[in-house]
Motif scaffolding. Structure first.
Motif, PDB file in Angstrom:
ATOM      1  N   SER A 175      -4.089  -0.147  -3.853  1.00 47.39           N
ATOM      2  CA  SER A 175      -4.675   1.095  -3.316  1.00 47.39           C
ATOM      3  C   SER A 175      -5.302   0.912  -1.948  1.00 47.39           C
ATOM      4  O   SER A 175      -5.523   1.885  -1.239  1.00 47.39           O
ATOM      5  CB  SER A 175      -5.692   1.667  -4.302  1.00 47.39           C
ATOM      6  OG  SER A 175      -6.702   0.728  -4.554  1.00 47.39           O
ATOM      7  N   SER A 176      -5.600  -0.338  -1.561  1.00 43.35           N
ATOM      8  CA  SER A 176      -6.165  -0.571  -0.230  1.00 43.35           C
ATOM      9  C   SER A 176      -5.651  -1.900   0.306  1.00 43.35           C
ATOM     10  O   SER A 176      -5.279  -2.788  -0.461  1.00 43.35           O
ATOM     11  CB  SER A 176      -7.693  -0.585  -0.279  1.00 43.35           C
ATOM     12  OG  SER A 176      -8.149  -1.763  -0.905  1.00 43.35           O
TER      13      SER A 176
ATOM     14  N   LYS B  12       0.833  -1.208   0.000  1.00 42.15           N
ATOM     15  CA  LYS B  12       0.000   0.000   0.000  1.00 42.15           C
ATOM     16  C   LYS B  12       0.868   1.259   0.000  1.00 42.15           C
ATOM     17  O   LYS B  12       0.614   2.196  -0.762  1.00 42.15           O
ATOM     18  CB  LYS B  12      -0.942  -0.017   1.200  1.00 42.15           C
ATOM     19  CG  LYS B  12      -1.993   1.056   1.150  1.00 42.15           C
ATOM     20  CD  LYS B  12      -2.993   0.891   2.284  1.00 42.15           C
ATOM     21  CE  LYS B  12      -3.929   2.079   2.311  1.00 42.15           C
ATOM     22  NZ  LYS B  12      -4.765   2.117   3.470  1.00 42.15           N
TER      23      LYS B  12
END
Length: 71
Positions: free
Chosen positions: A27-28, A21
């Motif tokens: 992205s998550s 991340k």
């Protein structure tokens, strides 16, 4: 040719999903499990699929043609 990058560990360790991340590879945190199933990630030369695996200073992670050295 491999690209070598240095990554500074803040504290004792960082988990593999936190690292992915922070490097904007995912992205998550929820994407880590999927990413590790679909892509080859090596920690110190061993293929790693555990998103919670702890990475410590002096470890090395290889993703595609990029190698990250942890300090």
């Amino acid at each position: 040719m491999d690209i070598i990058k240095e990554f500074k560990v803040k504290g004792e360790y960082i988990t593999l999903s936190q690292f992915l991340k922070e490097e904007s590879i995912i992205s998550s945190g929820g994407q880590a499990k999927w990413y590790l199933q679909e892509n080859s990630v090596f920690l110190n030369g061993v293929k790693e699929k555990r998103r919670g695996k702890k990475i410590r200073p002096d470890d090395q992670v290889k993703i595609a043609d990029e190698t990250y050295k942890f300090r």
